[in-house]
Design a protein around this motif. Structure first.
Motif, mmCIF file in Angstrom:
data_model
loop_
_atom_site.group_PDB
_atom_site.id
_atom_site.type_symbol
_atom_site.label_atom_id
_atom_site.label_comp_id
_atom_site.label_asym_id
_atom_site.label_seq_id
_atom_site.Cartn_x
_atom_site.Cartn_y
_atom_site.Cartn_z
ATOM 1 N N ASN A 44 -8.080 29.262 1.714
ATOM 2 C CA ASN A 44 -8.554 28.934 0.364
ATOM 3 C C ASN A 44 -7.526 29.269 -0.716
ATOM 4 O OD1 ASN A 44 -10.850 28.211 1.719
ATOM 5 N ND2 ASN A 44 -12.047 29.958 1.044
ATOM 6 N N HIS A 45 -6.276 28.893 -0.451
ATOM 7 C CA HIS A 45 -5.216 29.142 -1.424
ATOM 8 C C HIS A 45 -4.556 27.841 -1.894
ATOM 9 C CE1 HIS A 45 -2.022 31.249 -3.469
ATOM 10 N NE2 HIS A 45 -1.125 30.558 -2.796
ATOM 11 N N GLU A 46 -4.400 26.883 -0.984
ATOM 12 C CA GLU A 46 -3.696 25.648 -1.294
ATOM 13 C C GLU A 46 -4.380 24.461 -0.631
ATOM 14 O OE1 GLU A 46 0.773 23.724 -0.678
ATOM 15 O OE2 GLU A 46 0.243 25.576 0.346
ATOM 16 N N LEU A 47 -4.434 23.334 -1.349
ATOM 17 C CA LEU A 47 -4.951 22.081 -0.801
ATOM 18 C C LEU A 47 -3.817 21.067 -0.737
ATOM 19 C CD1 LEU A 47 -8.343 21.489 -2.676
ATOM 20 C CD2 LEU A 47 -8.037 22.046 -0.258
ATOM 21 N N ILE A 48 -3.771 20.330 0.355
ATOM 22 C CA ILE A 48 -2.899 19.166 0.452
ATOM 23 C C ILE A 48 -3.825 17.953 0.465
ATOM 24 C CG2 ILE A 48 -1.214 17.890 1.811
ATOM 25 C CD1 ILE A 48 -0.271 20.545 2.959
ATOM 26 N N LEU A 49 -3.702 17.119 -0.555
ATOM 27 C CA LEU A 49 -4.543 15.932 -0.696
ATOM 28 C C LEU A 49 -3.746 14.705 -0.274
ATOM 29 C CD1 LEU A 49 -5.871 16.714 -4.282
ATOM 30 C CD2 LEU A 49 -6.903 17.357 -2.094
ATOM 31 N N THR A 50 -4.342 13.846 0.515
ATOM 32 C CA THR A 50 -3.758 12.550 0.852
ATOM 33 C C THR A 50 -4.484 11.519 0.010
ATOM 34 O OG1 THR A 50 -3.367 13.324 3.102
ATOM 35 C CG2 THR A 50 -3.243 10.945 2.724
ATOM 36 N N CYS A 51 -3.726 10.802 -0.814
ATOM 37 C CA CYS A 51 -4.344 9.896 -1.795
ATOM 38 C C CYS A 51 -3.756 8.504 -1.723
ATOM 39 C CB CYS A 51 -4.113 10.453 -3.202
ATOM 40 S SG CYS A 51 -4.726 12.103 -3.469
ATOM 41 N N GLU A 63 0.865 -1.183 0.000
ATOM 42 C CA GLU A 63 0.000 0.000 0.000
ATOM 43 C C GLU A 63 0.898 1.229 0.000
ATOM 44 O OE1 GLU A 63 -2.477 -0.155 3.432
ATOM 45 O OE2 GLU A 63 -3.531 -1.931 2.787
ATOM 46 N N GLU A 64 0.488 2.251 -0.740
ATOM 47 C CA GLU A 64 1.246 3.494 -0.783
ATOM 48 C C GLU A 64 0.311 4.672 -0.550
ATOM 49 O OE1 GLU A 64 4.837 3.350 -3.763
ATOM 50 O OE2 GLU A 64 2.982 2.831 -4.800
ATOM 51 N N THR A 65 0.818 5.686 0.125
ATOM 52 C CA THR A 65 0.077 6.930 0.332
ATOM 53 C C THR A 65 0.848 8.046 -0.353
ATOM 54 O OG1 THR A 65 -0.744 6.132 2.457
ATOM 55 C CG2 THR A 65 -0.890 8.496 2.048
ATOM 56 N N TRP A 66 0.110 8.891 -1.060
ATOM 57 C CA TRP A 66 0.709 9.987 -1.815
ATOM 58 C C TRP A 66 0.186 11.317 -1.307
ATOM 59 C CZ3 TRP A 66 4.107 9.254 -5.974
ATOM 60 C CH2 TRP A 66 4.333 7.921 -6.310
#
Length: 116
Positions: free
Chosen positions: A104-111, A66-69
């Motif tokens: 509301n400038h930057e999103l950090i997504l965990t995928c 499993e990998e998280t990005w």
């Protein structure tokens, strides 16, 4: 975000759901475009692998990986958990979202890699 951090290009697939005759949800994913369905504009992003894990299952003889990005993009109000990010021809499902400093400038997504 500092200049130079968004060197990669990703695409975004918006999740939609329909209910089939059995009452089950059937999920569909539509690639977001610039308004013209024939033109998909890639989103600048910072992409890095933040975690790799090996798990085992008693029924399997081989371990599972499993990998998280972590994917950083500019803020998008209509992006939600369950949407997908496409990077290097691989679909990643969004499992977590952080609106950096709540401005509301930057999103950090965990995928994680999506099960297709």
């Amino acid at each position: 975000m500092r200049a130079g951090q968004l060197r990669k290009r990703v695409n975004w697939k918006k999740q939609g759901a329909d209910v089939n005759a059995s009452g089950e949800a059937v999920y569909t994913y539509t690639t977001q475009t610039s308004g013209d369905p024939a033109v998909t504009i890639p989103i600048p992003a910072g992409v890095r692998n933040i975690s790799r894990r090996m798990t085992t299952n008693a029924d399997l003889t081989q371990p599972l990986g499993e990998e998280t990005w972590e994917i950083r993009i500019r803020y998008r109000a209509d992006m939600t958990l369950g949407d997908r990010i496409v990077y290097n021809h691989t679909d990643y499902v969004i499992r977590g979202m952080e609106n950096v400093r709540e401005i509301n400038h930057e999103l950090i997504l965990t995928c994680e890699v999506a099960d297709l």
